[in-house]
Motif scaffolding. Sequence first.
Motif, PDB file in Angstrom:
ATOM      1  N   LEU A  62       0.859  -1.285   0.182  1.00  0.00           N
ATOM      2  CA  LEU A  62       0.108  -0.018   0.117  1.00  0.00           C
ATOM      3  C   LEU A  62       0.971   1.072   0.085  1.00  0.00           C
ATOM      4  O   LEU A  62       1.526   1.551   0.856  1.00  0.00           O
ATOM      5  CB  LEU A  62      -0.843   0.060   1.265  1.00  0.00           C
ATOM      6  CG  LEU A  62      -1.934   1.220   1.409  1.00  0.00           C
ATOM      7  CD1 LEU A  62      -2.794   1.423   0.157  1.00  0.00           C
ATOM      8  CD2 LEU A  62      -2.685   0.989   2.819  1.00  0.00           C
ATOM      9  N   SER A  63       1.090   1.909  -1.081  1.00  0.00           N
ATOM     10  CA  SER A  63       1.798   3.091  -1.180  1.00  0.00           C
ATOM     11  C   SER A  63       1.163   4.213  -0.881  1.00  0.00           C
ATOM     12  O   SER A  63       0.300   4.715  -1.684  1.00  0.00           O
ATOM     13  CB  SER A  63       2.433   3.174  -2.803  1.00  0.00           C
ATOM     14  OG  SER A  63       3.100   4.243  -2.917  1.00  0.00           O
ATOM     15  N   LEU A  64       1.247   4.787   0.293  1.00  0.00           N
ATOM     16  CA  LEU A  64       0.624   6.098   0.866  1.00  0.00           C
ATOM     17  C   LEU A  64       1.093   7.449   0.161  1.00  0.00           C
ATOM     18  O   LEU A  64       0.114   8.147  -0.152  1.00  0.00           O
ATOM     19  CB  LEU A  64       0.864   6.155   2.232  1.00  0.00           C
ATOM     20  CG  LEU A  64       0.493   5.159   3.317  1.00  0.00           C
ATOM     21  CD1 LEU A  64       0.927   5.506   4.683  1.00  0.00           C
ATOM     22  CD2 LEU A  64      -1.026   4.905   3.144  1.00  0.00           C
ATOM     23  N   SER A  65       2.082   7.092  -0.596  1.00  0.00           N
ATOM     24  CA  SER A  65       2.503   8.407  -1.414  1.00  0.00           C
ATOM     25  C   SER A  65       1.732   8.582  -2.600  1.00  0.00           C
ATOM     26  O   SER A  65       1.837   9.518  -3.248  1.00  0.00           O
ATOM     27  CB  SER A  65       3.987   8.327  -1.865  1.00  0.00           C
ATOM     28  OG  SER A  65       4.484   7.254  -2.531  1.00  0.00           O
ATOM     29  N   GLU A  66       1.142   7.552  -3.023  1.00  0.00           N
ATOM     30  CA  GLU A  66       0.155   7.662  -4.150  1.00  0.00           C
ATOM     31  C   GLU A  66      -1.173   7.830  -3.913  1.00  0.00           C
ATOM     32  O   GLU A  66      -1.807   8.193  -4.774  1.00  0.00           O
ATOM     33  CB  GLU A  66       0.425   6.318  -5.019  1.00  0.00           C
ATOM     34  CG  GLU A  66       1.988   6.077  -5.570  1.00  0.00           C
ATOM     35  CD  GLU A  66       2.129   5.029  -6.139  1.00  0.00           C
ATOM     36  OE1 GLU A  66       0.880   4.015  -6.267  1.00  0.00           O
ATOM     37  OE2 GLU A  66       2.983   4.336  -6.609  1.00  0.00           O
ATOM     38  N   SER A  67      -1.575   8.140  -2.648  1.00  0.00           N
ATOM     39  CA  SER A  67      -2.992   8.242  -2.306  1.00  0.00           C
ATOM     40  C   SER A  67      -3.078   9.911  -1.851  1.00  0.00           C
ATOM     41  O   SER A  67      -2.829  10.525  -1.056  1.00  0.00           O
ATOM     42  CB  SER A  67      -3.162   7.573  -0.984  1.00  0.00           C
ATOM     43  OG  SER A  67      -4.329   7.770  -0.356  1.00  0.00           O
ATOM     44  N   GLU A  68      -4.005  10.466  -2.814  1.00  0.00           N
ATOM     45  CA  GLU A  68      -4.321  11.732  -2.727  1.00  0.00           C
ATOM     46  C   GLU A  68      -5.121  11.880  -1.272  1.00  0.00           C
ATOM     47  O   GLU A  68      -4.933  12.912  -0.681  1.00  0.00           O
ATOM     48  CB  GLU A  68      -5.229  12.043  -3.891  1.00  0.00           C
ATOM     49  CG  GLU A  68      -4.385  12.368  -5.203  1.00  0.00           C
ATOM     50  CD  GLU A  68      -3.299  13.200  -5.083  1.00  0.00           C
ATOM     51  OE1 GLU A  68      -3.521  14.365  -4.559  1.00  0.00           O
ATOM     52  OE2 GLU A  68      -2.149  12.918  -5.604  1.00  0.00           O
ATOM     53  N   PHE A  69      -5.680  10.949  -1.052  1.00  0.00           N
ATOM     54  CA  PHE A  69      -6.778  10.955   0.483  1.00  0.00           C
ATOM     55  C   PHE A  69      -5.475  11.146   1.546  1.00  0.00           C
ATOM     56  O   PHE A  69      -5.780  11.928   2.330  1.00  0.00           O
ATOM     57  CB  PHE A  69      -7.498   9.720   0.463  1.00  0.00           C
ATOM     58  CG  PHE A  69      -8.076   9.975   2.006  1.00  0.00           C
ATOM     59  CD1 PHE A  69      -9.185  10.534   2.306  1.00  0.00           C
ATOM     60  CD2 PHE A  69      -7.606   8.991   2.904  1.00  0.00           C
ATOM     61  CE1 PHE A  69      -9.957  10.532   3.450  1.00  0.00           C
ATOM     62  CE2 PHE A  69      -8.286   9.225   4.271  1.00  0.00           C
ATOM     63  CZ  PHE A  69      -9.323   9.835   4.620  1.00  0.00           C
TER      64      PHE A  69
END
Length: 70
Positions: A52-59
Amino acid sequence: FINAENAEKIGLFPDGLADKLTVAGNTALSGASLILLSKENAGNVIKNARELSLSESEFFKTRYIERMAI
């Protein structure tokens, strides 16, 4: 270790939740060990794990910046 009152103040926990929490120290390692010591559980973890890549999550990025309080 986390200070529940300070975590509530910065918005990590919803208002009013700090009084209902019990701080348990570093339990992540103990929990991971218990799961992985069981062959059945370890197999399920391996089969169902995903990155799960948080850096790719706009949210995540939006909430992270909102909570930085700089």
